[in-house]
Write an enzyme that holds these catalytic residues in place. Structure first.
Site, PDB file in Angstrom:
ATOM      1  N   TYR A  29     -14.022  67.000  63.357  1.00  0.00           N
ATOM      2  CA  TYR A  29     -13.043  66.298  62.851  1.00  0.00           C
ATOM      3  C   TYR A  29     -11.711  67.305  62.641  1.00  0.00           C
ATOM      4  O   TYR A  29     -10.518  67.116  62.997  1.00  0.00           O
ATOM      5  CB  TYR A  29     -13.304  65.709  61.466  1.00  0.00           C
ATOM      6  CG  TYR A  29     -12.348  64.936  60.740  1.00  0.00           C
ATOM      7  CD1 TYR A  29     -11.789  63.517  61.091  1.00  0.00           C
ATOM      8  CD2 TYR A  29     -11.633  65.321  59.558  1.00  0.00           C
ATOM      9  CE1 TYR A  29     -10.909  62.753  60.418  1.00  0.00           C
ATOM     10  CE2 TYR A  29     -10.800  64.753  58.814  1.00  0.00           C
ATOM     11  CZ  TYR A  29     -10.436  63.481  59.264  1.00  0.00           C
ATOM     12  OH  TYR A  29      -9.451  62.838  58.574  1.00  0.00           O
ATOM     13  N   ALA A  54      -9.915  68.131  66.027  1.00  0.00           N
ATOM     14  CA  ALA A  54      -9.340  67.022  66.556  1.00  0.00           C
ATOM     15  C   ALA A  54      -7.908  66.909  65.634  1.00  0.00           C
ATOM     16  O   ALA A  54      -6.940  66.827  66.311  1.00  0.00           O
ATOM     17  CB  ALA A  54     -10.063  65.719  66.470  1.00  0.00           C
ATOM     18  N   LYS A  55      -8.162  67.042  64.153  1.00  0.00           N
ATOM     19  CA  LYS A  55      -6.968  66.902  63.559  1.00  0.00           C
ATOM     20  C   LYS A  55      -5.902  67.884  63.668  1.00  0.00           C
ATOM     21  O   LYS A  55      -4.898  67.782  63.559  1.00  0.00           O
ATOM     22  CB  LYS A  55      -7.616  66.704  62.171  1.00  0.00           C
ATOM     23  CG  LYS A  55      -8.303  65.385  61.565  1.00  0.00           C
ATOM     24  CD  LYS A  55      -7.039  64.362  61.938  1.00  0.00           C
ATOM     25  CE  LYS A  55      -7.248  63.001  61.227  1.00  0.00           C
ATOM     26  NZ  LYS A  55      -6.719  61.850  61.897  1.00  0.00           N
ATOM     27  N   ALA A  95      -5.503  59.747  50.283  1.00  0.00           N
ATOM     28  CA  ALA A  95      -5.539  58.796  49.899  1.00  0.00           C
ATOM     29  C   ALA A  95      -6.773  58.059  49.715  1.00  0.00           C
ATOM     30  O   ALA A  95      -7.767  58.430  50.182  1.00  0.00           O
ATOM     31  CB  ALA A  95      -4.812  57.562  50.893  1.00  0.00           C
TER      32      ALA A  95
HETATM   33  P1  NAD Z   1      -9.636  53.829  57.044  1.00  0.00           P
HETATM   34  O1  NAD Z   1     -11.108  53.852  57.605  1.00  0.00           O
HETATM   35  O2  NAD Z   1      -9.316  52.924  55.837  1.00  0.00           O
HETATM   36  O3  NAD Z   1      -8.585  53.115  58.261  1.00  0.00           O
HETATM   37  C1  NAD Z   1      -8.614  53.735  59.509  1.00  0.00           C
HETATM   38  C2  NAD Z   1      -8.834  52.461  60.528  1.00  0.00           C
HETATM   39  O4  NAD Z   1      -8.794  52.711  61.865  1.00  0.00           O
HETATM   40  C3  NAD Z   1      -9.867  51.370  60.096  1.00  0.00           C
HETATM   41  O5  NAD Z   1      -9.515  50.152  59.947  1.00  0.00           O
HETATM   42  C4  NAD Z   1     -10.775  51.403  61.546  1.00  0.00           C
HETATM   43  O6  NAD Z   1     -11.256  50.384  61.940  1.00  0.00           O
HETATM   44  C5  NAD Z   1      -9.420  51.860  62.584  1.00  0.00           C
HETATM   45  N1  NAD Z   1     -10.112  52.459  63.805  1.00  0.00           N
HETATM   46  C6  NAD Z   1     -10.931  53.455  63.808  1.00  0.00           C
HETATM   47  N2  NAD Z   1     -11.225  53.673  65.258  1.00  0.00           N
HETATM   48  C7  NAD Z   1     -10.161  52.815  65.774  1.00  0.00           C
HETATM   49  C8  NAD Z   1     -10.105  52.890  67.285  1.00  0.00           C
HETATM   50  N3  NAD Z   1     -10.935  53.724  68.051  1.00  0.00           N
HETATM   51  N4  NAD Z   1      -9.099  52.118  67.573  1.00  0.00           N
HETATM   52  C9  NAD Z   1      -8.404  51.410  66.720  1.00  0.00           C
HETATM   53  N5  NAD Z   1      -8.716  51.505  65.427  1.00  0.00           N
HETATM   54  C10 NAD Z   1      -9.635  52.001  65.154  1.00  0.00           C
HETATM   55  O7  NAD Z   1      -9.398  55.326  56.645  1.00  0.00           O
HETATM   56  P2  NAD Z   1      -7.862  56.080  56.222  1.00  0.00           P
HETATM   57  O8  NAD Z   1      -8.399  56.815  55.154  1.00  0.00           O
HETATM   58  O9  NAD Z   1      -6.894  54.820  56.063  1.00  0.00           O
HETATM   59  O10 NAD Z   1      -7.472  56.776  57.469  1.00  0.00           O
HETATM   60  C11 NAD Z   1      -6.118  56.628  58.052  1.00  0.00           C
HETATM   61  C12 NAD Z   1      -6.092  58.189  58.974  1.00  0.00           C
HETATM   62  O11 NAD Z   1      -5.825  59.187  57.900  1.00  0.00           O
HETATM   63  C13 NAD Z   1      -7.261  58.499  59.772  1.00  0.00           C
HETATM   64  O12 NAD Z   1      -6.836  59.131  60.890  1.00  0.00           O
HETATM   65  C14 NAD Z   1      -7.873  59.541  58.820  1.00  0.00           C
HETATM   66  O13 NAD Z   1      -8.540  60.669  59.578  1.00  0.00           O
HETATM   67  C15 NAD Z   1      -6.472  60.048  58.385  1.00  0.00           C
HETATM   68  N6  NAD Z   1      -6.755  61.007  56.922  1.00  0.00           N
HETATM   69  C16 NAD Z   1      -7.196  60.230  55.835  1.00  0.00           C
HETATM   70  C17 NAD Z   1      -7.209  60.863  54.574  1.00  0.00           C
HETATM   71  C18 NAD Z   1      -7.445  60.236  53.513  1.00  0.00           C
HETATM   72  O14 NAD Z   1      -7.329  60.748  52.361  1.00  0.00           O
HETATM   73  N7  NAD Z   1      -7.678  58.965  53.511  1.00  0.00           N
HETATM   74  C19 NAD Z   1      -6.934  62.339  54.588  1.00  0.00           C
HETATM   75  C20 NAD Z   1      -6.945  63.023  55.992  1.00  0.00           C
HETATM   76  C21 NAD Z   1      -6.681  62.322  56.966  1.00  0.00           C
END
Ligand code: NAD
Length: 319
Positions: free
Chosen positions: A180, A183-184, A212
């Site tokens: 992860y 990629a990030k 979040a």
């Molecule tokens: P989440 O799981 O609630 O939402 C992610 C969404 O992406 C899901 O609804 C899932 O179905 C969709 N998804 C996954 N693979 C997919 C694909 N191949 N094609 C289309 N849709 C797809 O998670 P989130 O926390 O809202 O995360 C959103 C982004 O933020 C992600 O990239 C995550 O890595 C990043 N992120 C989140 C946090 C956090 O604190 N929540 C921290 C760092 C990074």
């Protein structure tokens, strides 16, 4: 007295109304918009006038499975509030299909928020090739496919706004997240080059590292912290960066809980460990290692050209 109050209230509300940042006539693709952060972006863009492509594959947290219901529910919610939205159920790895949905439904694409994400957390020795590929596919290849297809339309329209979603894990590293993290942080490099290539077409590109409450963090953070970190708090920064009047590009922002801060690169002044004409040795590095890692007089290169010129200057002036 009442009249003054009424006039003041009217003035304040009309000032607010006229100064509200709007997205009328803009078309936004939000990937992974069926839940979490993406859902919130979709709702907020739509509430401010944008036509939104709500993309979501609807799989599990690790990327397995698929369902239309997540994207459908968000589209219904937007429409029930009078907004414009269409669902797309493709994986982001078929990013050209997302862009086709935008163009077929709304005629163009102005904004892409690359947000879809999954997790396959394992310590390094436990990461299978499948775990590695799944993470790289969704985060990196998905963002590449979607953004490349969108860029073509943005270039023709001389306007575009990209957001890429990085993570603190990518910036700082995090136990169990080597796949992860790779990629990030890759997305940050990708965004920086899009920012450079897009500049002459009024295409900007910025990266966020959000924090979040969502299904990705619900078992990692304690409940009282999660309460402070609603996705609603992250969305305003994303919307601001995507506004047509915002020219900021190439930025990396940490954001969460209503707080945001930009990160930048800092480099040690450095030291020349092998002067021209002198022997080039490992011991030269050893003797100069304090200088190589001394941040007392840092520099802040903002481009690879600036970085190279500073390096060349240091070498030449040491001769
Ligand atoms: P989440 O799981 O609630 O939402 C992610 C969404 O992406 C899901 O609804 C899932 O179905 C969709 N998804 C996954 N693979 C997919 C694909 N191949 N094609 C289309 N849709 C797809 O998670 P989130 O926390 O809202 O995360 C959103 C982004 O933020 C992600 O990239 C995550 O890595 C990043 N992120 C989140 C946090 C956090 O604190 N929540 C921290 C760092 C990074």
């Amino acid at each position: 007295m009442l009249k003054t109050f009424a006039r003041k209230a009217l003035t304040t509300s009309s000032v607010r109304a006229s100064s509200q940042l709007r997205y009328d006539g803009q078309v936004a693709i939000i990937t992974g918009a069926g839940a979490g952060l993406g859902k919130e972006y979709a709702l907020q863009f739509a509430s401010r006038g944008a036509s939104v492509v709500v993309n979501d594959l609807g799989g599990a947290r690790d990327g397995d499975g698929a369902s239309n219901s997540a994207a459908d529910a968000v589209v219904e919610l937007i429409k029930s509030k009078g907004g414009k939205a269409v669902a797309n159920y493709n994986s982001v790895t078929d990013g050209d299909e997302l862009v086709k949905t935008a163009v077929d439904s709304f005629g163009k694409v102005d904004i892409v928020v690359n947000n879809a994400g999954i997790l396959r957390d394992r310590s390094l020795l436990r990461i299978s090739e499948d775990d590695w590929n799944a993470i790289i596919d969704v985060h990196l290849t998905g963002a590449f496919k979607t953004s490349q297809a969108a860029f073509e339309h943005m270039k023709a329209n001389k306007f575009g706004r990209f957001i890429f979603t990085s993570s603190a894990a990518g910036i700082y590293g995090n136990f169990g997240q080597a796949n992860y993290s790779a990629a990030k942080l890759g997305l940050y490099g990708f965004s920086n080059t899009i920012a450079i290539e897009g500049a002459k077409y009024n295409i900007t590109s910025n990266t966020i590292a959000p924090l979040a409450a969502s299904r990705l963090t619900e078992d990692i953070l304690p409940p009282d912290i999660l309460d402070m970190l609603k996705p609603e708090y992250v969305a305003p920064l994303v919307l601001y960066l995507c506004h047509q009047d915002t020219s900021k590009t190439g930025g990396l922002f940490e954001v969460g809980g209503g707080w945001a801060g930009e990160l930048r690169r800092e480099r040690a002044k450095g030291a020349v460990y092998a002067k021209k004409g002198e022997e080039i040795t490992v011991e030269g590095v050893q003797a100069n290692f304090d200088g190589i890692t001394d941040f007392d007089e840092p520099t802040y290169p903002t481009s690879s050209m600036e970085s190279t010129m500073e390096m060349v200057d240091a070498i030449v002036s040491a001769e």
